[in-house]
Design a protein around this motif. Structure first.
Motif, PDB file in Angstrom:
ATOM      1  N   SER A  62       0.848  -1.189   0.000  1.00  0.00           N
ATOM      2  CA  SER A  62       0.000   0.000   0.000  1.00  0.00           C
ATOM      3  C   SER A  62       0.886   1.242   0.000  1.00  0.00           C
ATOM      4  CB  SER A  62      -0.898   0.015   1.233  1.00  0.00           C
ATOM      5  OG  SER A  62      -0.115   0.192   2.409  1.00  0.00           O
ATOM      6  N   THR A  63       0.300   2.363  -0.396  1.00  0.00           N
ATOM      7  CA  THR A  63       1.035   3.626  -0.362  1.00  0.00           C
ATOM      8  C   THR A  63       1.450   3.968   1.063  1.00  0.00           C
ATOM      9  OG1 THR A  63      -0.197   4.423  -2.282  1.00  0.00           O
ATOM     10  CG2 THR A  63       0.956   6.072  -0.967  1.00  0.00           C
ATOM     11  N   ALA A  64       0.575   3.685   2.019  1.00  0.00           N
ATOM     12  CA  ALA A  64       0.880   3.986   3.415  1.00  0.00           C
ATOM     13  C   ALA A  64       2.091   3.196   3.899  1.00  0.00           C
ATOM     14  CB  ALA A  64      -0.334   3.685   4.294  1.00  0.00           C
ATOM     15  N   PHE A  65       2.119   1.896   3.602  1.00  0.00           N
ATOM     16  CA  PHE A  65       3.257   1.087   4.023  1.00  0.00           C
ATOM     17  C   PHE A  65       4.535   1.547   3.325  1.00  0.00           C
ATOM     18  CE2 PHE A  65       6.184  -2.461   3.716  1.00  0.00           C
ATOM     19  CZ  PHE A  65       6.219  -2.932   5.021  1.00  0.00           C
ATOM     20  N   ALA A  66       4.427   1.816   2.024  1.00  0.00           N
ATOM     21  CA  ALA A  66       5.602   2.224   1.265  1.00  0.00           C
ATOM     22  C   ALA A  66       6.188   3.526   1.791  1.00  0.00           C
ATOM     23  CB  ALA A  66       5.244   2.371  -0.216  1.00  0.00           C
ATOM     24  N   SER A  67       5.341   4.506   2.069  1.00  0.00           N
ATOM     25  CA  SER A  67       5.841   5.819   2.464  1.00  0.00           C
ATOM     26  C   SER A  67       6.167   5.927   3.948  1.00  0.00           C
ATOM     27  CB  SER A  67       4.824   6.904   2.084  1.00  0.00           C
ATOM     28  OG  SER A  67       3.611   6.714   2.780  1.00  0.00           O
ATOM     29  N   MET A  68       5.421   5.232   4.800  1.00  0.00           N
ATOM     30  CA  MET A  68       5.591   5.409   6.238  1.00  0.00           C
ATOM     31  C   MET A  68       6.431   4.332   6.899  1.00  0.00           C
ATOM     32  SD  MET A  68       1.696   6.681   7.119  1.00  0.00           S
ATOM     33  CE  MET A  68       2.117   7.134   8.795  1.00  0.00           C
TER      34      MET A  68
ATOM     35  N   MET B  14       8.390   1.748   4.755  1.00  0.00           N
ATOM     36  CA  MET B  14       9.499   1.344   3.907  1.00  0.00           C
ATOM     37  C   MET B  14      10.495   2.466   3.655  1.00  0.00           C
ATOM     38  SD  MET B  14      10.383  -1.575   2.490  1.00  0.00           S
ATOM     39  CE  MET B  14      12.154  -1.376   2.643  1.00  0.00           C
ATOM     40  N   LEU B  15      10.008   3.633   3.272  1.00  0.00           N
ATOM     41  CA  LEU B  15      10.922   4.714   2.895  1.00  0.00           C
ATOM     42  C   LEU B  15      11.910   5.092   4.009  1.00  0.00           C
ATOM     43  CD1 LEU B  15       8.786   7.156   0.703  1.00  0.00           C
ATOM     44  CD2 LEU B  15      10.495   5.479  -0.010  1.00  0.00           C
TER      45      LEU B  15
ATOM     46  N   ARG C  31      13.312   3.237   5.961  1.00  0.00           N
ATOM     47  CA  ARG C  31      14.267   2.151   6.121  1.00  0.00           C
ATOM     48  C   ARG C  31      15.095   1.874   4.862  1.00  0.00           C
ATOM     49  NH1 ARG C  31       9.850   1.010   9.351  1.00  0.00           N
ATOM     50  NH2 ARG C  31      10.284  -0.002  11.371  1.00  0.00           N
ATOM     51  N   LEU C  32      14.886   2.653   3.798  1.00  0.00           N
ATOM     52  CA  LEU C  32      15.567   2.373   2.537  1.00  0.00           C
ATOM     53  C   LEU C  32      17.081   2.498   2.656  1.00  0.00           C
ATOM     54  CD1 LEU C  32      13.392   3.837  -0.358  1.00  0.00           C
ATOM     55  CD2 LEU C  32      13.810   1.458   0.247  1.00  0.00           C
ATOM     56  N   SER C  33      17.553   3.474   3.415  1.00  0.00           N
ATOM     57  CA  SER C  33      19.007   3.621   3.577  1.00  0.00           C
ATOM     58  C   SER C  33      19.599   2.386   4.233  1.00  0.00           C
ATOM     59  CB  SER C  33      19.327   4.865   4.412  1.00  0.00           C
ATOM     60  OG  SER C  33      18.987   6.035   3.710  1.00  0.00           O
ATOM     61  N   ALA C  34      18.914   1.855   5.224  1.00  0.00           N
ATOM     62  CA  ALA C  34      19.391   0.644   5.889  1.00  0.00           C
ATOM     63  C   ALA C  34      19.372  -0.529   4.925  1.00  0.00           C
ATOM     64  CB  ALA C  34      18.530   0.346   7.117  1.00  0.00           C
ATOM     65  N   LEU C  35      18.343  -0.616   4.102  1.00  0.00           N
ATOM     66  CA  LEU C  35      18.278  -1.718   3.132  1.00  0.00           C
ATOM     67  C   LEU C  35      19.437  -1.625   2.138  1.00  0.00           C
ATOM     68  CD1 LEU C  35      15.303  -3.359   1.458  1.00  0.00           C
ATOM     69  CD2 LEU C  35      17.040  -2.402  -0.040  1.00  0.00           C
ATOM     70  N   ARG C  36      19.722  -0.410   1.657  1.00  0.00           N
ATOM     71  CA  ARG C  36      20.833  -0.254   0.713  1.00  0.00           C
ATOM     72  C   ARG C  36      22.163  -0.636   1.359  1.00  0.00           C
ATOM     73  NH1 ARG C  36      18.262   4.894  -0.356  1.00  0.00           N
ATOM     74  NH2 ARG C  36      16.955   4.762  -2.228  1.00  0.00           N
ATOM     75  N   ASP C  37      22.307  -0.313   2.637  1.00  0.00           N
ATOM     76  CA  ASP C  37      23.545  -0.683   3.335  1.00  0.00           C
ATOM     77  C   ASP C  37      23.643  -2.191   3.506  1.00  0.00           C
ATOM     78  OD1 ASP C  37      24.256   1.966   3.537  1.00  0.00           O
ATOM     79  OD2 ASP C  37      23.477   2.205   5.579  1.00  0.00           O
TER      80      ASP C  37
ATOM     81  N   LEU D 130      13.146  -7.723   5.503  1.00  0.00           N
ATOM     82  CA  LEU D 130      11.913  -7.091   5.974  1.00  0.00           C
ATOM     83  C   LEU D 130      11.519  -7.631   7.338  1.00  0.00           C
ATOM     84  CD1 LEU D 130       9.836  -7.178   2.668  1.00  0.00           C
ATOM     85  CD2 LEU D 130      10.748  -5.129   3.759  1.00  0.00           C
ATOM     86  N   LEU D 131      11.573  -8.947   7.485  1.00  0.00           N
ATOM     87  CA  LEU D 131      11.167  -9.552   8.745  1.00  0.00           C
ATOM     88  C   LEU D 131      12.133  -9.206   9.870  1.00  0.00           C
ATOM     89  CD1 LEU D 131      10.097 -13.039   7.366  1.00  0.00           C
ATOM     90  CD2 LEU D 131       8.599 -11.153   8.064  1.00  0.00           C
ATOM     91  N   SER D 132      13.396  -8.998   9.529  1.00  0.00           N
ATOM     92  CA  SER D 132      14.388  -8.659  10.558  1.00  0.00           C
ATOM     93  C   SER D 132      14.151  -7.272  11.143  1.00  0.00           C
ATOM     94  CB  SER D 132      15.806  -8.729   9.986  1.00  0.00           C
ATOM     95  OG  SER D 132      16.078  -7.614   9.140  1.00  0.00           O
ATOM     96  N   GLN D 133      13.429  -6.417  10.433  1.00  0.00           N
ATOM     97  CA  GLN D 133      13.196  -5.052  10.892  1.00  0.00           C
ATOM     98  C   GLN D 133      12.177  -4.966  12.011  1.00  0.00           C
ATOM     99  OE1 GLN D 133      15.121  -2.347   9.581  1.00  0.00           O
ATOM    100  NE2 GLN D 133      16.128  -4.256   8.992  1.00  0.00           N
ATOM    101  N   THR D 134      11.516  -6.069  12.307  1.00  0.00           N
ATOM    102  CA  THR D 134      10.512  -6.050  13.369  1.00  0.00           C
ATOM    103  C   THR D 134      10.988  -6.848  14.573  1.00  0.00           C
ATOM    104  OG1 THR D 134       9.400  -7.979  12.411  1.00  0.00           O
ATOM    105  CG2 THR D 134       8.657  -5.811  11.702  1.00  0.00           C
TER     106      THR D 134
END
Length: 300
Positions: free
Chosen positions: A104-110, A112-113, A115-121, A296-300
């Protein structure tokens, strides 16, 4: 019309010529290219014969470029350099691993976004693509490996799933709203304030009456209300001090931690449902998609 093939005996001859001209020594060029000095000399002579001009002045233990050879060497070096860069870009592009995540847009923006820097790292070799929609996409039909959706796994028998976050719904307001109107410390107090409603066009979402009912209150809306069909805009309205909204904790927790939102009312609804990462049973999850899922699962 003179063609490249008729002018140059082989592209390999240009590579040999470039190395020989750079070193101005056939022996060192041969060592670099992993071939014999005789083979280098033979290739250069063939190139000179094909072009009808001398490219090197042979000296003892050296080979100096002629004036014509210098001009030709500059052009050949530039051309091979461009070809090399293009080949490297293609090679690197081929190594990129793309993984698409439907959400959803909500999940993507609130969620995911931030956490994107952490994902890239953590996953620098993976190019994550997020595809948003007002409805839950059919991952098989859209050929998407991963999705995030709320509900119960038994509702998606054709998907594997892993829980990402439980569905916990609180009430949130901005610090400015609280300062201007006081802190609502109970659901009854919240009912006396301006409420912002989420009206999802397709997905099912908890409503204010459901939330109040979970607190034992029979809430009946009165007067005009602000209703918005996009949760990101709902939260923007709350941040602007327009009222109180429901807050899905996994989406608003960062804003709360940062002091941009305040939980109010002292009540949280645990729906018994959860948000899950899902992937199709119809095909094997790729190694890259598996790494994204596990991240993704590790982030929780």
């Amino acid at each position: 019309m003179t063609t490249f093939r008729s002018l140059i005996p082989s592209a390999n001859a240009l590579v040999i010529f470039e190395a020989a001209g750079r070193h101005e020594n056939f022996t060192r060029a041969a060592e670099e290219l992993g071939m014999s000095q005789v083979a280098v000399s033979y290739a250069i002579r063939g190139l000179e014969q094909q072009l009808g001009t001398q490219l090197f002045e042979r000296q003892h233990r050296a080979a100096k470029l002629t004036e014509v050879g210098e001009r030709f060497h500059a052009d050949v070096s530039a051309g091979l350099s461009r070809i090399g860069r293009a080949a490297e870009e293609i090679r690197m592009k081929g190594r990129e691993v793309n993984v698409t995540l439907a959400a959803s847009t909500a999940f993507a923006s609130m969620w995911m976004l931030p956490r994107l820097s952490a994902l890239r790292d953590d996953l620098p070799d993976i190019d994550l693509r997020i595809q948003t929609s007002v409805r839950d996409l059919d991952l098989d039909e859209e050929d998407i490996p991963l999705g995030v959706r709320g509900g119960n796994p038994e509702d998606w028998p054709h998907y594997y799933s892993a829980e990402l976050a439980p569905e916990i719904v609180t009430a949130v307001a901005s610090p400015a709203f609280v300062e201007a109107n006081g802190l609502p410390d109970s659901p009854e107090a919240i009912a006396r304030h301006r409420l912002i409603w989420l009206e999802e066009p397709v997905r099912q979402a908890c409503s204010w009456p459901e939330w109040f009912a979970s607190a034992g209150i029979d809430y009946r809306p009165t007067g005009r209300r602000l209703a918005i069909n996009d949760y990101v805009l709902v939260i923007q309205a709350v941040l602007a001090g327009q009222g109180i909204s429901l807050g899905w904790r996994h989406l608003v927790e960062r804003l709360i931690d940062q002091g941009q939102l305040v939980e109010v009312g002292g009540h949280a609804l645990r729906t018994g449902q959860a948000f899950h990462v899902v992937w199709p049973r119809s095909r094997e999850l790729s190694a890259a998609a598996t790494r994204v899922r596990d991240w993704l699962l590790s982030q929780t």
